[in-house]
Every structure is written in structure tokens, then in C-alpha cells.
Design an enzyme around this catalytic site. Sequence first.
Site, mmCIF file in Angstrom:
data_model
loop_
_atom_site.group_PDB
_atom_site.id
_atom_site.type_symbol
_atom_site.label_atom_id
_atom_site.label_comp_id
_atom_site.label_asym_id
_atom_site.label_seq_id
_atom_site.Cartn_x
_atom_site.Cartn_y
_atom_site.Cartn_z
ATOM 1 N N ASP A 12 0.851 -1.186 0.000
ATOM 2 C CA ASP A 12 0.000 0.000 0.000
ATOM 3 C C ASP A 12 0.888 1.238 0.000
ATOM 4 O O ASP A 12 1.887 1.289 0.733
ATOM 5 C CB ASP A 12 -0.898 -0.018 1.239
ATOM 6 C CG ASP A 12 -2.033 0.990 1.162
ATOM 7 O OD1 ASP A 12 -1.753 2.197 0.993
ATOM 8 O OD2 ASP A 12 -3.182 0.572 1.287
ATOM 9 N N ASN A 19 -12.892 -3.529 3.483
ATOM 10 C CA ASN A 19 -13.839 -2.416 3.569
ATOM 11 C C ASN A 19 -14.857 -2.613 2.450
ATOM 12 O O ASN A 19 -14.478 -2.772 1.287
ATOM 13 C CB ASN A 19 -13.124 -1.080 3.399
ATOM 14 C CG ASN A 19 -12.097 -0.841 4.487
ATOM 15 O OD1 ASN A 19 -12.323 -1.155 5.645
ATOM 16 N ND2 ASN A 19 -10.945 -0.307 4.114
ATOM 17 N N GLN A 65 -14.066 2.119 1.910
ATOM 18 C CA GLN A 65 -13.530 1.653 0.634
ATOM 19 C C GLN A 65 -13.346 2.856 -0.288
ATOM 20 O O GLN A 65 -14.268 3.629 -0.507
ATOM 21 C CB GLN A 65 -14.467 0.630 -0.002
ATOM 22 C CG GLN A 65 -13.913 0.016 -1.269
ATOM 23 C CD GLN A 65 -14.820 -1.063 -1.849
ATOM 24 O OE1 GLN A 65 -15.908 -1.331 -1.355
ATOM 25 N NE2 GLN A 65 -14.358 -1.679 -2.925
ATOM 26 N N VAL A 83 -11.111 2.489 -3.314
ATOM 27 C CA VAL A 83 -10.912 1.948 -4.659
ATOM 28 C C VAL A 83 -11.949 0.850 -4.818
ATOM 29 O O VAL A 83 -11.980 -0.100 -4.037
ATOM 30 C CB VAL A 83 -9.483 1.398 -4.854
ATOM 31 C CG1 VAL A 83 -9.340 0.776 -6.238
ATOM 32 C CG2 VAL A 83 -8.447 2.499 -4.659
ATOM 33 N N HIS A 133 -10.599 -5.703 -2.425
ATOM 34 C CA HIS A 133 -9.225 -5.900 -1.977
ATOM 35 C C HIS A 133 -9.200 -6.186 -0.491
ATOM 36 O O HIS A 133 -10.042 -5.715 0.259
ATOM 37 C CB HIS A 133 -8.335 -4.705 -2.330
ATOM 38 C CG HIS A 133 -8.814 -3.386 -1.819
ATOM 39 N ND1 HIS A 133 -9.902 -2.721 -2.360
ATOM 40 C CD2 HIS A 133 -8.361 -2.602 -0.815
ATOM 41 C CE1 HIS A 133 -10.072 -1.573 -1.718
ATOM 42 N NE2 HIS A 133 -9.167 -1.483 -0.761
ATOM 43 N N HIS A 161 -6.840 -5.959 2.918
ATOM 44 C CA HIS A 161 -5.680 -5.316 3.527
ATOM 45 C C HIS A 161 -5.033 -6.321 4.465
ATOM 46 O O HIS A 161 -5.693 -6.832 5.379
ATOM 47 C CB HIS A 161 -6.103 -4.096 4.356
ATOM 48 C CG HIS A 161 -6.742 -3.000 3.574
ATOM 49 N ND1 HIS A 161 -6.058 -1.867 3.211
ATOM 50 C CD2 HIS A 161 -7.999 -2.863 3.085
ATOM 51 C CE1 HIS A 161 -6.873 -1.068 2.533
ATOM 52 N NE2 HIS A 161 -8.060 -1.658 2.448
#
Length: 113
Positions: free
Chosen positions: A30, A86, A93, A95, A99, A101
Amino acid sequence: MSKTLFEKIIDRELPATIVYEDELCVAFRDINPGAPTHILLVPRQPMVKLSDAEPSDQALLGHLMLTAPKIAAAEGYGDAFRLVVNNGAAAGQSVFHLHLHILAGRPMKWPPG
């Protein structure tokens, strides 16, 4: 429809520090880490958010869940990591490509939000 930031990373149109990839997913660091180790694990298959998953996505979602501990272990954290998803803008969230994390390298507090 234009590609998301993550699709551009997957397609190597944008640079990223990739730490893992296979036929189903890509993991990269990230750029705004929330922990000493903060890796994003994204499926190659576009999916906006977890709540958009269908029963046919079960194998992909399972693959992501089984891949995250492998990445944490490869980073030297064994089973001491946090996994966060998220779901939607109100949940943080930013993007809109599913995904996970992977966070590690510091004590994690509870509750997280």
C-alpha cells in the site's frame, strides 16, 4: 468503463511493489500504509466489493483468504496479522475493486473502527 487503479496495477500500467502474484490474484504494498507492513491483496477478476460476490465466486474468495496468511508468513509475521475488507464508501472503501488489507508489524487494537 475505465479501469480502476488496481486493474491498472494488475495490467502493469501503473507501478507497484508487487510481493505476490498467481493466476487469480496480485498483492502489492500500500502506498499509504496503516501499519509497518500493509499489503493489498486483489483478485485479478474485477469485483466492485465483497457484497457483490455471487456463489460462483466462492472459490476465488476462498483463495484470497488462504493466500493472505501465506503472504503474511513470507513477510515474517507468521500468524500475527490483521485482515481487513472495507465494503463500500461508508465503510472506508476508496478503490472500488475488491481488496483485502494485510496489516502487520505493530500491536493491533480492538475495536478497529
